[in-house]
Design a protein around this motif. Structure first.
Motif, PDB file in Angstrom:
ATOM      1  N   ARG A   1      39.036  29.633  33.400  1.00 52.90           N
ATOM      2  CA  ARG A   1      38.122  30.386  34.013  1.00 52.90           C
ATOM      3  C   ARG A   1      36.956  29.345  32.831  1.00 52.90           C
ATOM      4  NH1 ARG A   1      36.789  35.037  35.958  1.00 52.90           N
ATOM      5  NH2 ARG A   1      38.124  36.264  36.264  1.00 52.90           N
TER       6      ARG A   1
ATOM      7  N   LYS B   1      35.086  30.437  39.213  1.00 50.10           N
ATOM      8  CA  LYS B   1      35.881  31.836  37.734  1.00 50.10           C
ATOM      9  C   LYS B   1      35.178  31.394  36.905  1.00 50.10           C
ATOM     10  CE  LYS B   1      40.248  33.517  38.491  1.00 50.10           C
ATOM     11  NZ  LYS B   1      41.445  34.298  38.275  1.00 50.10           N
TER      12      LYS B   1
ATOM     13  N   SER C   1      33.371  41.158  42.195  1.00 52.52           N
ATOM     14  CA  SER C   1      33.938  40.198  41.230  1.00 52.52           C
ATOM     15  C   SER C   1      33.236  40.288  40.053  1.00 52.52           C
ATOM     16  CB  SER C   1      33.345  38.764  42.119  1.00 52.52           C
ATOM     17  OG  SER C   1      32.279  38.914  43.418  1.00 52.52           O
TER      18      SER C   1
ATOM     19  N   THR D   1      33.229  37.161  34.649  1.00 53.89           N
ATOM     20  CA  THR D   1      33.235  38.028  33.735  1.00 53.89           C
ATOM     21  C   THR D   1      32.325  37.990  32.845  1.00 53.89           C
ATOM     22  OG1 THR D   1      35.815  37.879  34.028  1.00 53.89           O
ATOM     23  CG2 THR D   1      35.047  39.106  32.100  1.00 53.89           C
TER      24      THR D   1
ATOM     25  N   ASP E   1      31.619  33.136  46.651  1.00 52.38           N
ATOM     26  CA  ASP E   1      33.055  34.116  46.512  1.00 52.38           C
ATOM     27  C   ASP E   1      33.147  33.619  45.080  1.00 52.38           C
ATOM     28  OD1 ASP E   1      35.414  35.300  46.436  1.00 52.38           O
ATOM     29  OD2 ASP E   1      36.051  34.248  47.315  1.00 52.38           O
TER      30      ASP E   1
ATOM     31  N   ASP F   1      33.531  34.456  41.009  1.00 55.16           N
ATOM     32  CA  ASP F   1      34.388  35.500  39.853  1.00 55.16           C
ATOM     33  C   ASP F   1      33.983  35.652  38.529  1.00 55.16           C
ATOM     34  OD1 ASP F   1      36.141  37.553  38.321  1.00 55.16           O
ATOM     35  OD2 ASP F   1      38.056  36.712  38.971  1.00 55.16           O
TER      36      ASP F   1
END
Length: 361
Positions: A220, A126, A182, A156, A152, A154
Motif C-alpha cells: 500500500r 491500494k 473496498s 484502509t 477500483d 482499495d
C-alpha cells in the motif's frame, strides 16, 4: 439563509480564483470544539484543487488580520462548495474566532489552494491512510475523492482519537464505507466515552495493530497526517516493519508546505542489513558480532545467553534489560514505559544494535 450568486461572465473559465472572497454557506459541528465550514463563490464559480491541498484564510481577529492555514476537507469531485474542518486547541486564536463568530452569509478572504500532499497523478490501487486528531482532514478529502470517482481502489482508513466523540466526520466516513466494501475503516481511541459502549480498538497505534488492520501494508501507499510526535512514531513503526519509505507520504500538521523543496528532512534511524554491529553482554563477559538488523534477543540466543522473553513483539515486557552503552533502534508495542526508556532500559526482542552496544546481562 439563501445566497444570491452571480453567474460567471462570458469567456470566463468558471474557476474560482483567490482574488475573489469566499462566502460561508454552512457550519456543521463535528466534535467538541470542532466544526466544518463550507464556502461558495459569490460569482458561482467552481473550485478546482487536488485532494489533500490546503487553503490560507484571512481572519479578522482582534482588529487585525490573522492568516491561518487549513487543509481542505471537501473533495474536488464536488466543486460547487469548498470546506475546511477546524479544531480549536488550547490557546487557539484564529480557530477559536471561527467557531465563535463565522456564520453563514459572512465573506472571508482566502489564498490558495496550494500544497503537495496529494494523491499521485498516476493512480495507485491500494492506499493506507493513517491520521490522528484533526489530521484526518486530508485523508477525508482523499477518500471522498476516490469514492466519488468510483474507481477500483482499495482504501484502509486508520484514525486515532482521544475518545469516540472526538472522531471527526465519523458518520460521513461510515456512509461511504457502507456503500463501497473496498473502503475499510478502523478507529482507535485511548479512552471510552462515559456511559457509551465502544467495541472498536483501544490504546495507541502500534506495529501489531498495523499488521492486524492491514496485513498487506507492504503493498500500500501510505499517507499520514497528525501531530509531529504521532507521525514520527508511525515512521518508526514502518521502518521497523521493513516498509519501503519511498512510498510513505506525510503532511506537516503545523505548517503545510507548498513545494517539494520545502519538505522537512527526517533524520530517521534505519538499521542497515549490511552494516556490522556488536553486542557486549557485560555480566556474561561475551561480545557477539552481528548486523544492525539483528535484535539483541536474537544475538543473545546465538551466543548461548539466556534473556527471559515472552511475546517477542514488544508487548509483554518480559525481555526488559538495561543498556549501558551505545544506540539501539527500538520500536515497541507498549511493553515498556517512557520512564524505563529514559532510565536506559530496552526490550531485547525489538531492539536492534546500531554499531557497538553494551547491555547488563
Amino acid at each position: 439563509m439563501s445566497l444570491d450568486l452571480d453567474m460567471t461572465t462570458s469567456g470566463d473559465d468558471g474557476i474560482w480564483r483567490d482574488s475573489e472572497p469566499l462566502v460561508c454557506c454552512a457550519v456543521v459541528p463535528e466534535a467538541p470544539n470542532t466544526a466544518t465550514f463550507s464556502f461558495v463563490s459569490p460569482s458561482g464559480r467552481q473550485f478546482r484543487y487536488e485532494p489533500g491541498q490546503f487553503l490560507t484564510l484571512e481572519l479578522p481577529v482582534s482588529g487585525s488580520t490573522l492568516w491561518k492555514t487549513y487543509t481542505i476537507s471537501s473533495s474536488p469531485s464536488r466543486p460547487l462548495t469548498l470546506s475546511v474542518t477546524v479544531k480549536a486547541q488550547a490557546g487557539s486564536v484564529g480557530t477559536r474566532w471561527m467557531l465563535d463568530h463565522l456564520q453563514p452569509g459572512m465573506s472571508i478572504k482566502a489564498t490558495g489552494p496550494a500544497g503537495i500532499f496529494t494523491l499521485p497523478r498516476k493512480e495507485q490501487k491500494k492506499y493506507l491512510f493513517i491520521s490522528a486528531g484533526s489530521g484526518i482532514t486530508p485523508s477525508l478529502a482523499m477518500t471522498t475523492y476516490l469514492y466519488d470517482r468510483g474507481t477500483d481502489v482499495d482504501v484502509t482508513f486508520v484514525h486515532c482519537a482521544q475518545r469516540p466523540q472526538d472522531i471527526i466526520a465519523r458518520q460521513r466516513l461510515e456512509q461511504m464505507a457502507s456503500r463501497v466494501p473496498s473502503i475499510k475503516l478502523f478507529f482507535i481511541v485511548e479512552e471510552d466515552d462515559p456511559y457509551r459502549v465502544w467495541t472498536g480498538l483501544r490504546g495507541r497505534l502500534n506495529q501489531l495493530m498495523i499488521g492486524l488492520i492491514a496485513g498487506d501494508y507492504m503493498e500500500r501507499e501510505v499517507y499520514c497526517c497528525g501531530p509531529e510526535p504521532f507521525m514520527e512514531a508511525v515512521r518508526e513503526m514502518l521502518i521497523g516493519l521493513g516498509y519501503d519509505m519511498d512510498r510513505y507520504h506525510q503532511e506537516s500538521f503545523g505548517a503545510p508546505v507548498k513545494q517539494e523543496e520545502q519538505l522537512p528532512e527526517h533524520d530517521d534511524l534505519v538499521p542497515d542489513e549490511e552494516a556490522a554491529a556488536s553486542v557486549t553482554f557485560a555480566q556474561s563477559e561475551v561480545t557477539a558480532e552481528c548486523f544492525e538488523t539483528d535484535t539483541v534477543l536474537a544475538v543473545a540466543r546465538s551466543a548461548g545467553i539466556v534473556i527471559p522473553s515472552g511475546c517477542t513483539f514488544g508487548v509483554c515486557g518480559t525481555c526488559k534489560i538495561r543498556k549501558t552503552a551505545g544506540t539501539v533502534h527500538m520500536v515497541h508495542n507498549g511493553g515498556i514505559s517512557e520512564e524505563d526508556i529514559d532510565s536506559g532500559y530496552i526490550l531485547a526482542c525489538c531492539s536492534k544494535p546500531i554499531g557497538k552496544v553494551e547491555v547488563e546481562v
